[in-house]
Motif scaffolding. Structure first.
Motif, PDB file in Angstrom:
ATOM      1  N   HIS A   1       5.175  -5.803   1.567  1.00 27.11           N
ATOM      2  CA  HIS A   1       3.809  -5.491   1.056  1.00 27.11           C
ATOM      3  C   HIS A   1       2.937  -6.675   1.164  1.00 27.11           C
ATOM      4  N   PRO A   2       1.619  -6.401   1.985  1.00 26.53           N
ATOM      5  CA  PRO A   2       0.864  -7.783   2.100  1.00 26.53           C
ATOM      6  C   PRO A   2       0.492  -8.496   1.013  1.00 26.53           C
ATOM      7  N   SER A   3       0.467  -7.934  -0.404  1.00 23.81           N
ATOM      8  CA  SER A   3      -0.060  -8.697  -1.341  1.00 23.81           C
ATOM      9  C   SER A   3       1.459  -9.299  -1.849  1.00 23.81           C
TER      10      SER A   3
ATOM     11  N   ALA B   1       7.902   3.462   4.604  1.00 28.12           N
ATOM     12  CA  ALA B   1       8.157   3.305   3.390  1.00 28.12           C
ATOM     13  C   ALA B   1       8.622   4.206   2.521  1.00 28.12           C
ATOM     14  N   ASP B   2       9.267   3.861   1.635  1.00 28.35           N
ATOM     15  CA  ASP B   2       9.931   4.940   0.619  1.00 28.35           C
ATOM     16  C   ASP B   2       8.678   5.930   0.301  1.00 28.35           C
ATOM     17  N   PRO B   3       8.972   7.291  -0.174  1.00 29.52           N
ATOM     18  CA  PRO B   3       7.866   8.231  -0.460  1.00 29.52           C
ATOM     19  C   PRO B   3       7.207   7.733  -1.833  1.00 29.52           C
ATOM     20  N   SER B   4       7.858   7.042  -2.769  1.00 30.10           N
ATOM     21  CA  SER B   4       7.296   6.532  -4.091  1.00 30.10           C
ATOM     22  C   SER B   4       6.390   5.283  -3.637  1.00 30.10           C
ATOM     23  N   LEU B   5       6.366   4.850  -2.638  1.00 29.76           N
ATOM     24  CA  LEU B   5       5.382   3.522  -2.069  1.00 29.76           C
ATOM     25  C   LEU B   5       4.103   4.125  -1.481  1.00 29.76           C
ATOM     26  N   LYS B   6       4.049   5.509  -1.263  1.00 31.61           N
ATOM     27  CA  LYS B   6       2.816   6.232  -0.216  1.00 31.61           C
ATOM     28  C   LYS B   6       2.291   7.287  -1.045  1.00 31.61           C
ATOM     29  N   ALA B   7       1.112   7.513  -1.087  1.00 31.89           N
ATOM     30  CA  ALA B   7       0.554   8.471  -1.784  1.00 31.89           C
ATOM     31  C   ALA B   7      -0.689   9.288  -1.023  1.00 31.89           C
ATOM     32  N   PHE B   8      -0.370  10.570  -1.232  1.00 35.49           N
ATOM     33  CA  PHE B   8      -1.270  11.387  -0.363  1.00 35.49           C
ATOM     34  C   PHE B   8      -1.988  12.377  -1.416  1.00 35.49           C
ATOM     35  N   GLY B   9      -3.315  12.646  -1.042  1.00 33.30           N
ATOM     36  CA  GLY B   9      -3.995  13.637  -2.100  1.00 33.30           C
ATOM     37  C   GLY B   9      -5.162  13.696  -1.847  1.00 33.30           C
ATOM     38  N   THR B  10      -6.216  14.858  -2.247  1.00 31.33           N
ATOM     39  CA  THR B  10      -7.351  15.207  -1.784  1.00 31.33           C
ATOM     40  C   THR B  10      -8.224  13.965  -2.728  1.00 31.33           C
TER      41      THR B  10
ATOM     42  N   GLY C   1       0.840  -1.049  -5.838  1.00 33.43           N
ATOM     43  CA  GLY C   1       2.029  -1.523  -5.246  1.00 33.43           C
ATOM     44  C   GLY C   1       2.312  -0.639  -4.043  1.00 33.43           C
ATOM     45  N   HIS C   2       1.468   0.537  -4.067  1.00 36.27           N
ATOM     46  CA  HIS C   2       1.681   1.090  -2.678  1.00 36.27           C
ATOM     47  C   HIS C   2       1.532   0.598  -1.236  1.00 36.27           C
ATOM     48  N   ARG C   3       2.290   1.169  -0.384  1.00 38.75           N
ATOM     49  CA  ARG C   3       1.788   0.799   0.957  1.00 38.75           C
ATOM     50  C   ARG C   3       0.677   1.339   1.606  1.00 38.75           C
TER      51      ARG C   3
ATOM     52  N   LYS D   1     -10.486  -2.135  -5.126  1.00 37.95           N
ATOM     53  CA  LYS D   1      -9.548  -2.937  -5.548  1.00 37.95           C
ATOM     54  C   LYS D   1      -8.028  -2.771  -5.054  1.00 37.95           C
ATOM     55  N   LEU D   2      -7.943  -1.490  -4.477  1.00 40.09           N
ATOM     56  CA  LEU D   2      -6.675  -1.113  -3.753  1.00 40.09           C
ATOM     57  C   LEU D   2      -6.665  -1.959  -2.452  1.00 40.09           C
ATOM     58  N   ALA D   3      -7.688  -2.117  -1.853  1.00 37.42           N
ATOM     59  CA  ALA D   3      -7.854  -2.821  -0.773  1.00 37.42           C
ATOM     60  C   ALA D   3      -7.369  -4.404  -0.915  1.00 37.42           C
ATOM     61  N   GLU D   4      -7.979  -4.654  -1.958  1.00 38.18           N
ATOM     62  CA  GLU D   4      -7.720  -6.039  -2.051  1.00 38.18           C
ATOM     63  C   GLU D   4      -6.274  -6.551  -2.772  1.00 38.18           C
ATOM     64  N   ALA D   5      -5.624  -5.467  -2.929  1.00 40.31           N
ATOM     65  CA  ALA D   5      -4.220  -5.634  -3.439  1.00 40.31           C
ATOM     66  C   ALA D   5      -3.273  -5.333  -2.397  1.00 40.31           C
ATOM     67  N   GLY D   6      -3.924  -5.200  -1.022  1.00 39.84           N
ATOM     68  CA  GLY D   6      -3.116  -4.920   0.238  1.00 39.84           C
ATOM     69  C   GLY D   6      -2.723  -3.627   0.407  1.00 39.84           C
ATOM     70  N   VAL D   7      -3.229  -2.419  -0.281  1.00 38.54           N
ATOM     71  CA  VAL D   7      -3.020  -1.140   0.073  1.00 38.54           C
ATOM     72  C   VAL D   7      -3.728  -0.678   1.281  1.00 38.54           C
TER      73      VAL D   7
END
Length: 351
Positions: free
Chosen positions: A66-68, A112-121, A143-145, A169-175
């Motif tokens: 993870h980049p962060s 990445a493990d599915p738990s580290l990826k999120a998909f939604g509308t 902590g997501h990829r 915020k998420l981009a700053e965390a490396g997501v």
């Protein structure tokens, strides 16, 4: 085979815990099997093949730590430098060119493990913030990829600012971020959404996104038959009793019931159903009700649940004022999806 008494959506009152909302942020069942190699680019639209190549490369670049450095860095280790180049992609195209197919393929292809990826509308993401709170959502997703957002909606300024702040915020965390988008109200006459408008509306995030234009015609209208006419109440009721796992409700009653359930629970509301049978379909009375119906139509379409109905055809659900207003694209999407599900219901028993 007779299934017995059908279920009723109006008797269901699902409660969806916040942690389940996070776990279920995966591509819907309709897109379980899609991959980049199942997307068939139109030879006459070179931008489609170019988008597949660019997204494949983007997914491959998301491997490794993870980049962060979250969860992998000791207290004395130096924080890694920010990755070079955009950490986000925006899929820019009109109806039915396969944006969601490609977005889901990106999710599946990211190493990445599915738990580290999120998909939604977009709606599901705002519902998550409503359930968890802003800071907890940031903490949970940081902590997501990868975070994929389908149908990023720009017709509600408050929600746009909320989600833009979250993405910052998420981009700053490396997501890594990926999105498709809806059209701004002022652009509703256009066949597609302009990337410049998306990048402007997300304010300081534009540097994080690489726009990928995807040209083409709506695949849902390539030689498909006309939507079937509504059935009689008798046929709908007979089919509901003859179909295992079917529900049977009056359309007015269902619209009233939707107002008593948070939209984040509409997926759970339809859980386990094989078919939705509706009687007495008529015009939607107001915009709040119409927007709730749009969310339900999305969840039914995602889960490939056929819809058999009596009353008015689905292209007459929304008034002319609604179809010419700021939520026009949402209503046309709902009509398109409900019509597709009505076609899927033509071969059910009892007809």
């Amino acid at each position: 085979m007779t299934s017995g008494v059908p279920q009723s959506l109006c008797e269901r009152r699902p409660h969806v815990p916040a942690d389940r909302l996070v776990r279920e942020m995966q591509p819907p069942p309709r897109f379980d099997a899609v991959r980049f190699d199942t997307y068939v680019p139109d030879p006459g639209q070179p931008s489609q093949a170019a988008a597949v190549a660019a997204l494949s490369s983007f997914a491959a670049g998301l491997g490794g730590a993870h980049p962060s450095g979250s969860g992998r860095r000791r207290w004395f280790a130096r924080k890694p430098a920010a990755p070079a180049g955009p950490r986000g992609v925006y899929l820019d195209g009109g109806y039915g060119v396969g944006k969601t197919h490609l977005l889901a393929s990106l999710w599946h292809a990211t190493p990445a493990d599915p738990s580290l990826k999120a998909f939604g509308t977009f709606v599901e993401l705002t519902n998550l913030v409503g359930a968890l709170g802003f800071q907890e959502t940031v903490r949970t997703l940081s902590g997501h990829r990868l975070l994929c957002i389908d149908e990023f909606e720009l017709d509600d300024p408050g929600d746009t600012v909320l989600v833009s702040s979250l993405l910052k915020k998420l981009a700053e965390a490396g997501v890594a971020l990926a999105a498709t988008s809806n059209t701004l109200p002022g652009k509703l006459g256009e066949g597609r959404f302009a990337a410049a408008d998306f990048l402007r509306e997300i304010q300081g995030l534009s540097a994080h996104f690489l726009p990928l234009r995807i040209d083409g015609e709506d695949y849902r209208h390539r030689g498909l038959p006309e939507a079937p006419a509504p059935y009689s109440d008798e046929v709908v009721t007979k089919t509901a009793y003859a179909t295992d796992g079917a529900s049977l409700d009056s359309f007015p009653g269902l619209l009233e019931h939707l107002a008593r359930i948070h939209p984040s629970g509409y997926g759970a509301l339809t859980e386990g159903l094989s078919t939705v049978c509706l009687t007495d379909v008529g015009p939607v009375p107001d915009q709040s009700t119409a927007l709730r119906l749009v969310v339900l139509a999305d969840r039914l379409y995602d889960r490939e649940v056929p819809v058999l109905a009596s009353g008015l055809p689905f292209d007459r659900l929304f008034s002319e004022e609604m179809l010419n207003g700021g939520y026009r694209k949402k209503y046309f999407r709902a009509i398109s999806r409900l019509t597709a599900l009505a076609r899927d219901a033509r071969d059910l028993p009892g007809q």
